[in-house]
Design an enzyme around this catalytic site. Sequence first.
Site, mmCIF file in Angstrom:
data_model
loop_
_atom_site.group_PDB
_atom_site.id
_atom_site.type_symbol
_atom_site.label_atom_id
_atom_site.label_comp_id
_atom_site.label_asym_id
_atom_site.label_seq_id
_atom_site.Cartn_x
_atom_site.Cartn_y
_atom_site.Cartn_z
ATOM 1 N N ASP A 48 0.778 -1.044 -0.008
ATOM 2 C CA ASP A 48 -0.209 -0.048 0.181
ATOM 3 C C ASP A 48 0.933 1.427 0.148
ATOM 4 O O ASP A 48 2.176 1.542 1.656
ATOM 5 C CB ASP A 48 -0.512 -0.143 1.460
ATOM 6 C CG ASP A 48 -1.836 1.119 1.484
ATOM 7 O OD1 ASP A 48 -2.956 0.912 0.680
ATOM 8 O OD2 ASP A 48 -1.518 2.317 1.764
ATOM 9 N N TYR A 53 2.796 9.578 0.066
ATOM 10 C CA TYR A 53 3.893 9.020 0.631
ATOM 11 C C TYR A 53 4.873 9.511 0.188
ATOM 12 O O TYR A 53 6.544 8.975 1.058
ATOM 13 C CB TYR A 53 3.758 7.540 0.867
ATOM 14 C CG TYR A 53 2.458 7.212 1.320
ATOM 15 C CD1 TYR A 53 1.971 8.247 2.013
ATOM 16 C CD2 TYR A 53 2.315 5.444 1.500
ATOM 17 C CE1 TYR A 53 0.321 7.464 3.036
ATOM 18 C CE2 TYR A 53 1.275 5.425 2.143
ATOM 19 C CZ TYR A 53 -0.119 6.036 2.439
ATOM 20 O OH TYR A 53 -1.332 5.779 3.329
ATOM 21 N N LYS A 78 -2.853 6.244 -4.282
ATOM 22 C CA LYS A 78 -4.011 6.800 -3.745
ATOM 23 C C LYS A 78 -3.603 8.226 -4.392
ATOM 24 O O LYS A 78 -2.152 8.776 -3.922
ATOM 25 C CB LYS A 78 -4.654 7.413 -2.363
ATOM 26 C CG LYS A 78 -3.587 5.738 -1.497
ATOM 27 C CD LYS A 78 -4.087 6.501 0.092
ATOM 28 C CE LYS A 78 -3.841 5.156 0.712
ATOM 29 N NZ LYS A 78 -2.580 4.693 1.062
ATOM 30 N N HIS A 111 -7.710 9.603 -1.299
ATOM 31 C CA HIS A 111 -7.087 9.523 -0.686
ATOM 32 C C HIS A 111 -7.134 9.858 0.842
ATOM 33 O O HIS A 111 -7.687 9.385 1.641
ATOM 34 C CB HIS A 111 -5.802 10.410 -0.182
ATOM 35 C CG HIS A 111 -4.661 9.788 0.591
ATOM 36 N ND1 HIS A 111 -3.253 9.746 0.059
ATOM 37 C CD2 HIS A 111 -4.546 9.394 2.060
ATOM 38 C CE1 HIS A 111 -2.705 9.370 1.680
ATOM 39 N NE2 HIS A 111 -3.665 9.079 2.434
#
Length: 283
Positions: A48, A53, A78, A111
Amino acid sequence: MNSPRDTFVLRNGYEIPCIGFGTWQSPNDEKTIDAINVAIDAGYRHIDTAAAYDNEEAVGKAIKGLEIPRSEVFVTSKLWNSERGYDTALKAFDQSLKKLGLDYLDLYLIHWPAARGPEDEWQKTNSETWRAFEKLYKDGYVKAIGVSNFKPHHLEALMSESEIDPMVNQIEMHPGFPETETRDFCDLSGILVEAWSPLGSGRVLDDDRLLEIAANYGVTVAQLCIRWILQNGALPLPKSLTPERIRENADVFGFEISKEDMHKINELEQFGMSGLDPDEVTF
Ligand code: A2P
C-alpha cells in the site's frame, strides 16, 4: 484465513490479500526496497502506497526486482488532495503509474474526501474525482477503485451520484479507535474496510490492558492489534522497516482472539488516535 496471501473478495470479485504492507513514512530509497523484499519473503502479497508518501519510485523498483510475477502482488496507490477533479485525477493517476513503473494498479483510492466549505461544492468535487476513477476502472487501468478516510455522510453523497460504488474504504482503525459507525455503514454497503495505523502508529503498543490480553495468547500487542482487525472483518495495513517486526506482523494466524476478548478490545475507550478528522483536516 491462514496466511497473509489469503484473500478478501471485493464486490466486483477481485481478490485482495488479507494483510497489506503499509509504506507511509517509508523513504523513497533502498530501505523501502529492502523492507518490501523482506515482506514478500514473509508472505505479504499486498503493498500500500500513495502519491503523498513520495516513495512510489522505490515501491515500483522493489516490485520490478521481485522473483514473483507482477500479477501475484496487489498494489494500491492514492490520489492526493491537490489533484481532485476529473482531468487532474486522470493526470495524477498517470504520474503514479509512471513513478511506479507499472501498467496497471490493483486498487486506486481517493486519499481524503473533499469535506470543507459548502456541502454542494465538496460533494461535487468528490463526484467529479470519482468520475475519473470510474473511467480508469472501465478502461482497465485499475482493477478496483475506492476511497480513504470517508465517513458515512461522504460515502452517501458519493454513492448517490456514482455509477460504480467504491469497493474499499481505508480508514484509521486500531484498538482504541474501532470506527464502528463507518464500518457498519461499509459492511451494509458491501465496501471492504482497510485499517491504516493498525498499531496506532505505535501509540497503543504499551497499553497495559492490551499487554495483558496479548500475554494470554503468547503474542505481542502488535500481533493482537492485527488479528483484532482481521477478526472484525477488516484488512490491516501494518507498516514497519524492521525485518523482525515485518515478519512478526504477518505471523497472526496461529491464534484466535476469544469472543470475550474481542468484546473487551472493541469496548475500550478512545485512545491512541492520530487526531485527524476527515471533516476538519486542512490539507
Ligand atoms: P518501524 O518501521 O521502525 O519498525 P502503524 O502501522 O500503526 O502506522 O505503526 C507503524 C509504527 O509502528 C512504526 O513506527 C513501526 O516502526 C512500528 N512497528 C511496526 N510493527 C511493530 C511491531 N511489531 N512492534 C513494535 N513496533 C512496530
